[in-house]
Scaffold this motif. Structure first.
Motif, PDB file in Angstrom:
ATOM      1  N   ALA A 171     102.786  -3.775  -1.838  1.00  0.00           N
ATOM      2  CA  ALA A 171     102.396  -3.813  -3.249  1.00  0.00           C
ATOM      3  C   ALA A 171     100.881  -3.717  -3.383  1.00  0.00           C
ATOM      4  CB  ALA A 171     102.879  -5.118  -3.880  1.00  0.00           C
ATOM      5  N   PRO A 172     100.388  -3.083  -4.455  1.00  0.00           N
ATOM      6  CA  PRO A 172      98.948  -3.143  -4.718  1.00  0.00           C
ATOM      7  C   PRO A 172      98.550  -4.605  -4.890  1.00  0.00           C
ATOM      8  CG  PRO A 172     100.063  -1.698  -6.300  1.00  0.00           C
ATOM      9  CD  PRO A 172     101.117  -2.382  -5.496  1.00  0.00           C
ATOM     10  N   SER A 173      97.294  -4.930  -4.603  1.00  0.00           N
ATOM     11  CA  SER A 173      96.923  -6.339  -4.668  1.00  0.00           C
ATOM     12  C   SER A 173      95.524  -6.545  -5.215  1.00  0.00           C
ATOM     13  CB  SER A 173      97.046  -6.968  -3.272  1.00  0.00           C
ATOM     14  OG  SER A 173      96.220  -6.293  -2.354  1.00  0.00           O
ATOM     15  N   GLY A 174      95.285  -7.799  -5.611  1.00  0.00           N
ATOM     16  CA  GLY A 174      93.992  -8.206  -6.130  1.00  0.00           C
ATOM     17  C   GLY A 174      93.954  -8.252  -7.641  1.00  0.00           C
ATOM     18  N   PRO A 175      92.812  -8.657  -8.210  1.00  0.00           N
ATOM     19  CA  PRO A 175      92.692  -8.825  -9.651  1.00  0.00           C
ATOM     20  C   PRO A 175      92.671  -7.497 -10.410  1.00  0.00           C
ATOM     21  CG  PRO A 175      90.585  -9.197  -8.624  1.00  0.00           C
ATOM     22  CD  PRO A 175      91.590  -9.051  -7.511  1.00  0.00           C
ATOM     23  N   GLY A 176      92.292  -6.455  -9.731  1.00  0.00           N
ATOM     24  CA  GLY A 176      92.281  -5.121 -10.298  1.00  0.00           C
ATOM     25  C   GLY A 176      92.534  -4.139  -9.174  1.00  0.00           C
ATOM     26  N   PHE A 177      93.164  -3.037  -9.506  1.00  0.00           N
ATOM     27  CA  PHE A 177      93.405  -2.046  -8.460  1.00  0.00           C
ATOM     28  C   PHE A 177      93.543  -0.656  -9.061  1.00  0.00           C
ATOM     29  CE2 PHE A 177      97.559  -4.005  -9.426  1.00  0.00           C
ATOM     30  CZ  PHE A 177      98.326  -2.896  -9.771  1.00  0.00           C
ATOM     31  N   SER A 178      93.285   0.321  -8.201  1.00  0.00           N
ATOM     32  CA  SER A 178      93.554   1.723  -8.509  1.00  0.00           C
ATOM     33  C   SER A 178      94.716   2.120  -7.634  1.00  0.00           C
ATOM     34  CB  SER A 178      92.346   2.603  -8.177  1.00  0.00           C
ATOM     35  OG  SER A 178      91.274   2.286  -9.013  1.00  0.00           O
ATOM     36  N   TYR A 179      95.695   2.761  -8.237  1.00  0.00           N
ATOM     37  CA  TYR A 179      96.888   3.174  -7.509  1.00  0.00           C
ATOM     38  C   TYR A 179      97.043   4.673  -7.695  1.00  0.00           C
ATOM     39  CZ  TYR A 179     101.930   3.521  -6.453  1.00  0.00           C
ATOM     40  OH  TYR A 179     103.148   3.870  -5.947  1.00  0.00           O
ATOM     41  N   HIS A 180      97.268   5.373  -6.591  1.00  0.00           N
ATOM     42  CA  HIS A 180      97.505   6.805  -6.668  1.00  0.00           C
ATOM     43  C   HIS A 180      98.499   7.170  -5.575  1.00  0.00           C
ATOM     44  CE1 HIS A 180      96.619  10.913  -7.846  1.00  0.00           C
ATOM     45  NE2 HIS A 180      96.688  11.221  -6.564  1.00  0.00           N
ATOM     46  N   ARG A 181      99.612   7.762  -5.992  1.00  0.00           N
ATOM     47  CA  ARG A 181     100.637   8.142  -5.021  1.00  0.00           C
ATOM     48  C   ARG A 181     101.550   9.202  -5.636  1.00  0.00           C
ATOM     49  NH1 ARG A 181     105.078   4.479  -1.741  1.00  0.00           N
ATOM     50  NH2 ARG A 181     105.526   6.115  -0.233  1.00  0.00           N
ATOM     51  N   THR A 182     102.037  10.096  -4.798  1.00  0.00           N
ATOM     52  CA  THR A 182     103.045  11.063  -5.207  1.00  0.00           C
ATOM     53  C   THR A 182     104.359  10.662  -4.554  1.00  0.00           C
ATOM     54  OG1 THR A 182     101.414  12.823  -5.458  1.00  0.00           O
ATOM     55  CG2 THR A 182     103.713  13.509  -5.203  1.00  0.00           C
ATOM     56  N   VAL A 183     105.403  10.525  -5.371  1.00  0.00           N
ATOM     57  CA  VAL A 183     106.718  10.090  -4.887  1.00  0.00           C
ATOM     58  C   VAL A 183     107.801  11.010  -5.444  1.00  0.00           C
ATOM     59  CG1 VAL A 183     105.993   7.669  -4.690  1.00  0.00           C
ATOM     60  CG2 VAL A 183     107.072   8.462  -6.802  1.00  0.00           C
ATOM     61  N   THR A 184     108.929  11.017  -4.764  1.00  0.00           N
ATOM     62  CA  THR A 184     110.093  11.747  -5.238  1.00  0.00           C
ATOM     63  C   THR A 184     110.955  10.780  -6.039  1.00  0.00           C
ATOM     64  OG1 THR A 184     110.044  13.177  -3.297  1.00  0.00           O
ATOM     65  CG2 THR A 184     112.115  13.099  -4.541  1.00  0.00           C
ATOM     66  N   LEU A 185     111.280  11.165  -7.271  1.00  0.00           N
ATOM     67  CA  LEU A 185     112.079  10.309  -8.138  1.00  0.00           C
ATOM     68  C   LEU A 185     113.560  10.644  -7.991  1.00  0.00           C
ATOM     69  CD1 LEU A 185     109.880  10.397 -11.367  1.00  0.00           C
ATOM     70  CD2 LEU A 185     109.876   8.701  -9.521  1.00  0.00           C
TER      71      LEU A 185
END
Length: 177
Positions: free
Chosen positions: A106-120
């Motif tokens: 899981a992303p963590s911390g008080p703030g984060f940037s998340y970037h990922r390409t996934v198959t739905l």
């Protein structure tokens, strides 16, 4: 999705975020910015499991979702509005509901940037197309979480307090150009 505090769980203005999901067939490129969440949990950066929920009302819960009147909306209480977990927005590895509570990805911390390409999968695609997909970021900030969330155990992961798995931010996915 414009991620806003879940009533009762996160004070208004304390946390927020934005998530953009770009579809190419069933491939989703996801970019997200979040701020104002819990910083640490058990001496480590606070993990914030997050998911695409769907196939329900397609909205975020209001304070009335607190059906047991303990002052906190649990994931189960919010499910009537945002639905079940369809896709886990993990940092690595699988993205199925089976990874839903795996805090190690899981992303963590008080703030984060998340970037990922996934198959739905087809269920997630259906929910997006039907307008019932909702993004939920879990994990309440202990500094401003409801007292009950720190005392009660999580029904999802009984070894953790309710605050660790309760919804902190929520936002409906809406179509934009």
């Amino acid at each position: 999705a414009n991620l806003q505090p879940v009533p009762l769980n996160t004070p208004g203005g304390a946390a927020s975020g934005t998530l953009t999901l770009t579809l190419n067939g069933n491939e989703a490129t996801i970019s997200e910015q979040v701020r104002g969440l819990g910083a640490t949990f058990m001496g480590k950066p606070f993990p914030h499991v997050q998911h695409i929920h769907g196939d329900a009302q397609g909205v975020c819960p209001t304070a009335s979702a607190d059906t047991n009147h303990d002052g906190v909306i649990s994931t189960g209480e919010g499910k009537a509005t945002y639905g079940g977990i369809l896709t886990t927005l993990s940092t690595t590895g699988g993205t199925t509901p089976a990874q839903a509570t795996d805090t190690s990805i899981a992303p963590s911390g008080p703030g984060f940037s998340y970037h990922r390409t996934v198959t739905l999968d087809p269920a997630t695609m259906h929910s997006i197309q039907a307008g019932t997909a909702v993004i939920v970021v879990h994990g309440l900030n202990p500094a401003n979480a409801p007292a009950a969330s720190l005392k009660e155990t999580s029904p999802l992961v009984p070894s953790l307090p309710l605050a660790a798995t309760a919804p902190a931010l929520c936002g409906k996915l809406v179509v934009s150009q």
